[in-house]
Design a protein around this motif. Structure first.
Motif, PDB file in Angstrom:
ATOM      1  N   LEU B 186       0.822  -1.204   0.000  1.00 11.32           N
ATOM      2  CA  LEU B 186       0.000   0.000   0.000  1.00 11.32           C
ATOM      3  C   LEU B 186       0.857   1.256   0.000  1.00 11.32           C
ATOM      4  CD1 LEU B 186      -2.940   0.975   0.239  1.00 11.32           C
ATOM      5  CD2 LEU B 186      -2.639   0.963   2.711  1.00 11.32           C
ATOM      6  N   GLU B 187       1.934   1.227   0.791  1.00 10.87           N
ATOM      7  CA  GLU B 187       2.790   2.411   0.902  1.00 10.87           C
ATOM      8  C   GLU B 187       4.199   1.977   1.267  1.00 10.87           C
ATOM      9  OE1 GLU B 187       1.728   5.413   3.849  1.00 10.87           O
ATOM     10  OE2 GLU B 187      -0.204   5.612   2.829  1.00 10.87           O
ATOM     11  N   ASP B 188       5.191   2.689   0.713  1.00  8.96           N
ATOM     12  CA  ASP B 188       6.564   2.483   1.179  1.00  8.96           C
ATOM     13  C   ASP B 188       6.849   3.643   2.122  1.00  8.96           C
ATOM     14  OD1 ASP B 188       7.504   0.378  -0.825  1.00  8.96           O
ATOM     15  OD2 ASP B 188       6.740   1.937  -2.151  1.00  8.96           O
ATOM     16  N   ASN B 189       7.178   3.350   3.362  1.00 11.10           N
ATOM     17  CA  ASN B 189       7.526   4.452   4.274  1.00 11.10           C
ATOM     18  C   ASN B 189       9.036   4.484   4.413  1.00 11.10           C
ATOM     19  OD1 ASN B 189       4.774   5.317   5.113  1.00 11.10           O
ATOM     20  ND2 ASN B 189       4.699   3.180   5.771  1.00 11.10           N
ATOM     21  N   LEU B 190       9.656   5.413   3.706  1.00 15.47           N
ATOM     22  CA  LEU B 190      11.120   5.398   3.602  1.00 15.47           C
ATOM     23  C   LEU B 190      11.788   6.503   4.412  1.00 15.47           C
ATOM     24  CD1 LEU B 190      11.230   4.917  -0.263  1.00 15.47           C
ATOM     25  CD2 LEU B 190      11.479   3.134   1.448  1.00 15.47           C
ATOM     26  N   ARG B 191      10.981   7.276   5.147  1.00 17.29           N
ATOM     27  CA  ARG B 191      11.587   8.404   5.870  1.00 17.29           C
ATOM     28  C   ARG B 191      11.895   8.011   7.310  1.00 17.29           C
ATOM     29  NH1 ARG B 191       7.515  12.861   3.379  1.00 17.29           N
ATOM     30  NH2 ARG B 191       6.533  11.097   2.361  1.00 17.29           N
ATOM     31  N   CYS B 192      10.948   8.228   8.232  1.00 17.33           N
ATOM     32  CA  CYS B 192      11.192   7.811   9.622  1.00 17.33           C
ATOM     33  C   CYS B 192      10.042   6.924  10.058  1.00 17.33           C
ATOM     34  CB  CYS B 192      11.254   9.003  10.565  1.00 17.33           C
ATOM     35  SG  CYS B 192      12.451  10.246  10.147  1.00 17.33           S
ATOM     36  N   PRO B 193       9.915   5.734   9.487  1.00 17.59           N
ATOM     37  CA  PRO B 193       8.758   4.916   9.851  1.00 17.59           C
ATOM     38  C   PRO B 193       8.808   4.528  11.317  1.00 17.59           C
ATOM     39  CG  PRO B 193      10.340   3.591   8.665  1.00 17.59           C
ATOM     40  CD  PRO B 193      10.845   5.006   8.620  1.00 17.59           C
ATOM     41  N   SER B 194       7.668   4.588  11.991  1.00 17.51           N
ATOM     42  CA  SER B 194       7.679   4.201  13.399  1.00 17.51           C
ATOM     43  C   SER B 194       6.785   2.991  13.613  1.00 17.51           C
ATOM     44  CB  SER B 194       7.258   5.372  14.278  1.00 17.51           C
ATOM     45  OG  SER B 194       5.974   5.789  13.925  1.00 17.51           O
ATOM     46  N   GLY B 195       6.916   2.398  14.773  1.00 22.51           N
ATOM     47  CA  GLY B 195       6.052   1.277  15.151  1.00 22.51           C
ATOM     48  C   GLY B 195       6.801   0.047  15.615  1.00 22.51           C
ATOM     49  N   VAL B 196       8.111  -0.009  15.323  1.00 24.08           N
ATOM     50  CA  VAL B 196       8.807  -1.262  15.627  1.00 24.08           C
ATOM     51  C   VAL B 196       8.908  -1.515  17.129  1.00 24.08           C
ATOM     52  CG1 VAL B 196      11.173  -0.384  15.671  1.00 24.08           C
ATOM     53  CG2 VAL B 196      10.720  -2.718  14.892  1.00 24.08           C
ATOM     54  N   SER B 197       8.955  -0.438  17.926  1.00 25.73           N
ATOM     55  CA  SER B 197       9.035  -0.645  19.373  1.00 25.73           C
ATOM     56  C   SER B 197       7.763  -1.321  19.870  1.00 25.73           C
ATOM     57  CB  SER B 197       9.221   0.685  20.096  1.00 25.73           C
ATOM     58  OG  SER B 197       8.147   1.546  19.803  1.00 25.73           O
ATOM     59  N   TYR B 198       6.660  -1.009  19.239  1.00 29.14           N
ATOM     60  CA  TYR B 198       5.409  -1.628  19.663  1.00 29.14           C
ATOM     61  C   TYR B 198       5.378  -3.093  19.258  1.00 29.14           C
ATOM     62  CZ  TYR B 198       4.265   3.251  20.328  1.00 29.14           C
ATOM     63  OH  TYR B 198       4.296   4.553  20.729  1.00 29.14           O
ATOM     64  N   VAL B 343      11.425  11.133  -1.632  1.00 33.20           N
ATOM     65  CA  VAL B 343      10.981  11.188  -3.032  1.00 33.20           C
ATOM     66  C   VAL B 343      10.578   9.786  -3.516  1.00 33.20           C
ATOM     67  CG1 VAL B 343      13.316  10.933  -3.995  1.00 33.20           C
ATOM     68  CG2 VAL B 343      11.537  12.049  -5.336  1.00 33.20           C
ATOM     69  N   ALA B 344      11.175   8.762  -2.939  1.00 35.57           N
ATOM     70  CA  ALA B 344      10.840   7.418  -3.397  1.00 35.57           C
ATOM     71  C   ALA B 344       9.560   6.886  -2.759  1.00 35.57           C
ATOM     72  CB  ALA B 344      11.999   6.458  -3.127  1.00 35.57           C
ATOM     73  N   ASP B 345       9.033   7.568  -1.740  1.00 40.72           N
ATOM     74  CA  ASP B 345       7.706   7.138  -1.292  1.00 40.72           C
ATOM     75  C   ASP B 345       6.623   8.163  -1.631  1.00 40.72           C
ATOM     76  OD1 ASP B 345       7.819   8.957   0.830  1.00 40.72           O
ATOM     77  OD2 ASP B 345       8.243   7.437   2.348  1.00 40.72           O
ATOM     78  N   ASP B 346       6.968   9.055  -2.529  1.00 43.46           N
ATOM     79  CA  ASP B 346       5.951   9.923  -3.126  1.00 43.46           C
ATOM     80  C   ASP B 346       4.915   8.992  -3.783  1.00 43.46           C
ATOM     81  OD1 ASP B 346       5.625  12.905  -4.582  1.00 43.46           O
ATOM     82  OD2 ASP B 346       4.885  11.214  -5.762  1.00 43.46           O
ATOM     83  N   LYS B 347       3.641   9.303  -3.602  1.00 37.57           N
ATOM     84  CA  LYS B 347       2.624   8.359  -4.055  1.00 37.57           C
ATOM     85  C   LYS B 347       2.516   8.253  -5.571  1.00 37.57           C
ATOM     86  CE  LYS B 347       0.099   8.062   0.197  1.00 37.57           C
ATOM     87  NZ  LYS B 347       0.963   8.993   0.986  1.00 37.57           N
ATOM     88  N   ALA B 348       3.004   9.270  -6.275  1.00 35.14           N
ATOM     89  CA  ALA B 348       3.011   9.152  -7.734  1.00 35.14           C
ATOM     90  C   ALA B 348       4.190   8.283  -8.176  1.00 35.14           C
ATOM     91  CB  ALA B 348       3.092  10.531  -8.375  1.00 35.14           C
ATOM     92  N   VAL B 349       5.329   8.424  -7.484  1.00 33.68           N
ATOM     93  CA  VAL B 349       6.486   7.586  -7.807  1.00 33.68           C
ATOM     94  C   VAL B 349       6.175   6.120  -7.476  1.00 33.68           C
ATOM     95  CG1 VAL B 349       8.906   7.139  -7.268  1.00 33.68           C
ATOM     96  CG2 VAL B 349       8.101   9.493  -7.468  1.00 33.68           C
ATOM     97  N   TYR B 350       5.376   5.944  -6.423  1.00 29.85           N
ATOM     98  CA  TYR B 350       4.952   4.590  -6.026  1.00 29.85           C
ATOM     99  C   TYR B 350       4.430   3.794  -7.229  1.00 29.85           C
ATOM    100  CZ  TYR B 350       1.288   1.345  -4.309  1.00 29.85           C
ATOM    101  OH  TYR B 350       0.466   0.272  -4.105  1.00 29.85           O
ATOM    102  N   ALA B 351       3.652   4.465  -8.039  1.00 31.62           N
ATOM    103  CA  ALA B 351       3.049   3.774  -9.188  1.00 31.62           C
ATOM    104  C   ALA B 351       4.121   3.196 -10.113  1.00 31.62           C
ATOM    105  CB  ALA B 351       2.146   4.730  -9.951  1.00 31.62           C
ATOM    106  N   TYR B 352       5.337   3.765 -10.069  1.00 30.94           N
ATOM    107  CA  TYR B 352       6.414   3.312 -10.964  1.00 30.94           C
ATOM    108  C   TYR B 352       7.298   2.225 -10.354  1.00 30.94           C
ATOM    109  CZ  TYR B 352       5.327   7.183 -14.077  1.00 30.94           C
ATOM    110  OH  TYR B 352       4.698   8.025 -14.952  1.00 30.94           O
ATOM    111  N   VAL B 353       7.022   1.848  -9.112  1.00 33.17           N
ATOM    112  CA  VAL B 353       7.943   0.914  -8.453  1.00 33.17           C
ATOM    113  C   VAL B 353       8.121  -0.393  -9.238  1.00 33.17           C
ATOM    114  CG1 VAL B 353       8.437  -0.413  -6.363  1.00 33.17           C
ATOM    115  CG2 VAL B 353       7.708   1.971  -6.179  1.00 33.17           C
TER     116      VAL B 353
END
Lengths: 347, 500
Positions: B186-198, B343-353
């Motif tokens: 659904l999404e690539d979170n490439l900046r500061c993704p959080s949640g791993v501590s949980y 820039v690589a998780d920009d949602k328009a760039v996502y379409a090109y992955v």
């Protein structure tokens, strides 16, 4: 370690100690009040004087009744020295350095805070019968001290932690003595009467010192009690003990030898420590106990400031001016949080 | 993120084959069940993981609910929270956690793991390329215009070569399973993704609260994550440093993910610093310690690009470190993740992955994208405007669900507003068909009810790629809702990758 972390460790332990001592203050006053029917209000306002909280108190309360003063010292958020405020600040500091604490330490601080917070939610009930709650405060404080002793490495952070609690404790033990002074000295004829003994015993009890005193000094005599609480070298709540141990911690941080000093904090703390080591109780009584306590508190404040200057406030290089809003939340420097309650002035 | 019922999915591959079969043979009731994929039971109601289901079904729901309360008490005392705003107790929320785990079969996990590794590898090559030669742009596979106009593209990073070619040290990719049974990215979170501590704390809580369910289960362990993260940080230090010092940089205790920042620093045994704890002197980063300045070589920064250096990016930032980008450019410090990865998780760039994967690796994407309409493409744009009532529209540069239009449930007025916004700035919008997220039984009161979930696995990239088995399962606690964000009533579950 980071200056900010050292600062927060120091203040976390001071706030914990302060909360515990607030409970002790209330305890001793309640006990003394039992022998002082009719003078209730004088007694409770003496407590405010000793804590330096008179002005803050009168902003919200007209009368220094038992209930008002107790509520003010336990649960009033407007009072930065109330148990609830202290625990809030202790936890806030702990949270900002959580990665430096052991998990059991953090959980003990957090639980302590949560207990006080839920007691505050039913304040009326607690104030009707405060004793069990006061005991729980002491027990929770001891629990934090216990896990800290048992789980934390004796590194630099530990030294800042013990320095914080020792300096705070020295200050508070002297203030507890001051409460007694306020009640008794105006009428010297009381000294040595049965009521008087009961009160001195209550004072010792409130500093958890009664048994240790009995073993060291036997019968209860005012001069000896003062000597025990101020000058005893082995009792962990005596002023001298706290100051000399704080001095040891400070030297462990800096690596300075016992003689001489390399900064202002060492100089002031070393001076005070050696004065207490060579003092006699008669000097204190002759010069006036209240005056002694007053002077002691000023010097302890000076030491606290010097520690801040030496270790926490290493001037940042060219910080840009404070500016506009931002979407991420701001860091609030713990130093700002702490200094609010740092100086409780003595009237 | 998604809500609404399953609709016709124009470009979704092999759509609801099972769905169709079930509605033919079983009638309406089953059709309703078949509209979503349940992670614990198949369409016939049979358990997908018999051992686990048996264990759970022998437990009285009341007992489960009791354990649930115990877990919540533990979370409170452990101080595991997710949003904090100062002293006001009301806003420091306890991390919402549901004790029923979300299982992932081993075979399926291997597929997901391979897919994620492939994707992250390709995206790093892509980042390395667009910030230097720009081969993929020159060859016309992606319009250069699309990159240039991405708000998260940082011209300041042109020519920078981070150590090891690693741009995204830590990624948290959002996956969802649709009713067709397929897992989509659904999404690539490439900046500061959080949640791993949980993820890690959920597992700890599970061990305390439901030990009996663990007995006899073989579950992939996740406890080595802090060790792996530390290794990732140290291995990507500037090459000339022999024994590097790494720190975690946080915006401070009022940030919503502060718990995670301090947790990770604690688990790795490294300093947690705020901007004012650091300074740059002679293009080298230092931290202020009680024994004077100490050099810093690797910064796991949990502050967005925008705020990281007021000299380089936003001038009004008080969270960052002035001069940090100078030190970074000089190769004196590693920033994880590297600036410019957004820039690589920009949602328009996502379409090109999928194209990006093909271009750099000469492979087909293992994990499919959700079919995406780029409004910058005129024919797509026309389709989107004509089908707003059945699509989800997202702004390309936002994250965290901000600014999303749910076509089927939105009001006529909102759809109109959205149409105008698209017409005005087509580059800023994409649209996707509505997905129906799969469900997992969840404790509601004293019974179990299906609730929609997504999955965020975490991928580390240092010397090599590592995918933490499982990840964060977020669950929408409201009936029928597909909004899993914790700020909007979402909860979480432990994710169990079941070993064979």
């Amino acid at each position: 370690m980071l200056c900010r972390v050292a600062n927060s460790v120091f203040w976390m332990s001071r706030y914990l100690e302060r909360a515990e001592n607030a409970a002790r203050f209330i305890d001793v006053t309640s006990a003394i009040a039992l022998g002082y029917r009719g003078l209730e209000e004088t007694l409770w306002s003496s407590l405010l004087h000793a804590g330096g909280d008179v002005e803050t108190f009168h902003k919200s309360y007209p009368v220094a009744s038992r209930e008002n003063v107790t509520r003010f010292l336990l649960f009033d958020r407007a009072n930065p020295n109330s148990v609830l405020s202290c625990l809030g600040s202790a936890r806030e500091n702990a949270r900002s350095i959580r990665e430096n604490l052991t998990t059991p330490m953090w959980e003990a601080v957090n639980r302590f805070y949560l207990r006080v917070r839920s007691a505050a939610a039913e304040a009326d009930q607690v104030l009707g019968q405060p004793h069990p709650f006061l005991e729980r405060i002491k027990r929770s404080a001891h629990q934090v001290q216990g896990v800290t002793l048992a789980t934390w490495s004796r590194g630099e952070a530990w030294q800042f932690y013990s320095m914080g609690s020792l300096l705070e404790r020295a200050d508070k033990t002297s203030r507890i003595l001051d409460v007694k002074y306020f009640i008794l000295l105006p009428d010297a004829s009381h000294i040595g009467t049965a009521v008087d003994v009961v009160q001195w015993a209550a004072l010792l009890e409130s500093t958890s010192a009664l048994q240790m005193y009995r073993r060291a000094s036997g019968r209860i005599e005012p001069g000896r009690v003062v000597e025990f609480l101020v000058l005893n070298a082995k009792f962990p709540r005596s002023v001298r003990f706290c100051v000399s141990q704080a001095d040891i911690s400070l030297r462990a941080i800096t690596g300075s030898p016992a003689q001489g000093f390399s900064n202002r904090a060492e100089q002031l703390l070393g001076q005070l420590s050696s004065q207490l080591s060579y003092a006699q109780v008669s000097d204190i009584i002759d010069g006036g106990l209240h005056e002694f306590v007053d002077n002691l508190q000023m010097r302890l404040n000076g030491i606290g400031d010097a520690i801040g200057e030496t270790f926490f406030r290493i001037a940042p290089v060219d910080r840009q001016p404070a500016a506009a809003s931002q979407s991420q939340s701001l860091t609030k420097t713990p130093a700002v949080v702490s200094t609010v309650a740092a100086k409780t002035s003595v009237p | 993120m998604y809500c609404g019922k399953a609709l016709e999915l124009p470009r979704l591959s092999a759509a609801p084959a099972i769905y169709a079969r079930m509605s033919n043979s079983q009638g309406k009731v089953v059709q309703k069940i078949a509209a979503t994929f349940d992670e614990l039971r198949d369409y016939y109601g049979y358990p997908r993981h018999p051992a686990l289901s048996e264990c759970l079904s022998t437990m009285d729901p009341k007992l489960l609910a009791e354990r649930q309360r115990y877990a919540e008490q533990e979370l409170l005392e452990m101080g595991i929270t997710f949003a904090v705003y100062g002293h006001d107790d009301g806003t420091e929320k306890i991390w919402p956690f549901d004790v029923v785990p979300r299982p992932v079969p081993w075979i399926e996990w291997q597929h997901v793991e391979a897919g994620l590794k492939q994707r992250i590898k390709a995206l790093n090559l892509f980042l390395d390329d667009i910030y230097s030669e720009g081969r993929i742009l020159k060859e016309g596979l992606i319009p250069a215009e699309l990159i240039r106009t991405a708000k998260t593209f940082r011209p300041e990073c042109m020519g920078i070569k981070p150590p090891g070619g690693v741009w995204t040290h830590v990624t948290g990719t959002d996956l969802v399973r649709h009713s067709d049974g397929t897992i989509y990215v659904l999404e690539d979170n490439l900046r500061c993704p959080s949640g791993v501590s949980y993820v890690l704390e959920n597992r700890e809580i599970m061990k305390r609260v439901l030990p009996e369910v663990f007995y006899g289960s073989a579950i992939a362990s996740i406890e080595d994550y802090p060790e792996r993260l530390l290794e990732t940080l140290l291995k990507t230090a500037p090459p000339h440093v022999t024994s590097p010092t790494a720190v975690v940089l946080t915006p401070g205790i009022y940030n919503s993910a502060y718990f995670e920042h301090s947790f990770l620093a604690q688990q790795m045994g490294i300093e947690l610093v705020t901007g004012p704890d650091l300074f740059v002197d002679n293009d080298v980063v230092w931290m202020k310690t009680t024994r004077g300045p100490r050099r810093v070589d690797v910064i796991y920064r949990r502050i967005d690009d925008d705020f990281i250096d007021p000299e380089c990016f936003r001038k009004d930032s008080m969270l960052g470190v002035p001069g940090l980008m100078r030190a970074y450019r000089k190769g004196n410090v590693t920033l994880a993740n590297a600036p410019g990865t957004g820039v690589a998780d920009d949602k328009a760039v996502y379409a090109y992955v999928p194209k990006i994967i093909r271009f750099y690796l000469d492979e087909e994407a293992i994990l499919p994208n959700v079919p995406t309409y780029l409004c910058s493409n005129p024919s797509d744009c026309k389709y989107v405007l004509e089908h707003l009532h059945e699509l989800v529209v997202k702004p390309t540069n936002e994250s965290g669900g901000y600014g999303i239009l749910m076509g089927p449930t939105a009001s006529e007025a909102d759809r109109k507003k959205c149409a105008e916004a698209i017409a005005q700035d087509p580059r800023n919008y994409i649209a996707q068909p509505m997905l129906t997220l799969s469900t997992v039984p969840t404790i509601v009161g004293t019974s179990l009810e299906p609730r929609h979930v997504d999955l965020r696995p975490f991928i580390l990239y240092g010397e090599e790629l590592f995918v933490l088995p499982g990840g964060l399962t977020r669950v929408a606690l409201k009936e029928g809702s597909m909004i899993v964000n914790s700020s909007q009533g979402g909860g979480s579950k432990d994710t169990w990758v079941l070993l064979q």
